[in-house]
Scaffold this motif. Structure first.
Motif, short mmCIF file in Angstrom:
data_model
loop_
_atom_site.label_atom_id
_atom_site.label_comp_id
_atom_site.label_asym_id
_atom_site.label_seq_id
_atom_site.Cartn_x
_atom_site.Cartn_y
_atom_site.Cartn_z
N ASP A 198 0.87 -1.17 0.00
CA ASP A 198 0.00 0.00 0.00
C ASP A 198 0.91 1.22 0.00
O ASP A 198 1.59 1.50 0.98
N SER A 199 0.89 1.95 -1.11
CA SER A 199 1.80 3.09 -1.24
C SER A 199 1.36 4.29 -0.42
O SER A 199 2.16 5.20 -0.15
N GLY A 200 0.09 4.31 0.00
CA GLY A 200 -0.46 5.50 0.61
C GLY A 200 -0.72 6.56 -0.46
O GLY A 200 -0.16 6.50 -1.56
N LEU A 201 -1.56 7.51 -0.16
CA LEU A 201 -1.87 8.57 -1.12
C LEU A 201 -0.65 9.49 -1.28
O LEU A 201 -0.11 9.99 -0.29
N HIS A 202 -0.22 9.67 -2.52
CA HIS A 202 0.96 10.48 -2.78
C HIS A 202 0.89 11.03 -4.20
O HIS A 202 -0.01 10.69 -4.96
#
Length: 255
Positions: free
Chosen positions: A30-34
């Motif tokens: 899960d890259s996370g929001l970026h």
């Protein structure tokens, strides 16, 4: 660049060259929001990627490539194991391959070009010689690529927070019961926030998921069962209605 391990730091916005590529393998990521200052071409070489963007989502199977423009917030989710390739473009020096966010078909030629670029050293000079030709072929193929209907708008209304985007969405009456709202209210929400009726939205979700499963190697029978079709023939008829082609021909024509 050489194969990138998940623990290796990499910031595309810190690279000097206008083009940089990476190749890596990730498991349950899960890259996370970026976002990036550079545009990103994202391709799942093996496996499937879910991309979440403001107000929409997409499944990215190995027959698709995503173009994510600069400064676009996005989140990459991987449930299993995926080999992926990313190419980052400084669009102040390299013309973007298409206008706006897009999911494009991945051709055999484009796949080979992606491999070359994603494994190239970061210090590669892309302005002359073989490398300049390779980049030109990549951009030409992307501009000619078929835009795929793989971006699904997602409603943000809090009443629909229980809607599970991983599983087959329920019929309208079932969703109404689950969220405690009338079918008329849900219909209004979907019209307002997605531009579609709930039934059309649900069918689009099924198509997106079907292509994802088929491209990942699932059989027609398996997909038909998972997506709630009464028979294989019912699923094939649905797929043909949505795309104009059978599942097998659709995948062969865009690979």
């Amino acid at each position: 660049m050489p194969w990138l391990a998940p623990s290796d730091p990499f910031d595309p916005d810190q690279q000097a060259a206008p083009v940089s590529g990476i190749a890596s393998r990730l498991v349950r990521h899960d890259s996370g929001l970026h976002s990036h200052q550079r545009g990103q071409l994202l391709f799942a070489h093996a496996g499937s990627i879910r991309i979440v963007l403001p107000g929409m989502m997409s499944m990215l199977p190995p027959i698709r490539v995503a173009w994510i423009p600069p400064a676009t917030p996005h989140r990459v989710l991987i449930r299993g194991e995926v080999e992926y390739r990313s190419i980052y473009l400084d669009t102040s020096r390299i013309p973007p391959p298409t206008e706006g966010l897009a999911i494009l078909s991945m051709t055999a030629l484009l796949r080979e070009v992606f491999e070359r670029i994603s494994h190239a050293p970061l210090e590669t000079d892309w302005e002359k010689g073989v490398e300049a030709n390779l980049l030109a072929v990549c951009l030409d193929e992307l501009r000619a690529a078929h835009r795929e209907p793989m971006l699904l708008p997602v409603p943000s209304d809090a009443r629909l927070s229980r809607l599970n985007l991983e599983a087959l969405p329920p019929e309208l009456t079932g969703l109404a019961e689950a969220v405690g709202a009338s079918t008329r209210t849900i219909t209004r929400i979907f019209r307002r926030e997605t531009g579609m009726s709930y039934q059309s939205w649900r069918q689009s979700w099924r198509l997106l998921k079907a292509v994802d499963l088929l491209a990942s190697g699932e059989s027609v029978s398996g997909v038909a069962s998972e997506l709630g079709f009464a028979s294989d023939s019912a699923f094939i008829a649905f797929f043909r209605q949505m795309t104009g082609e059978t599942p097998g021909r659709y995948l062969r024509g865009r690979s």
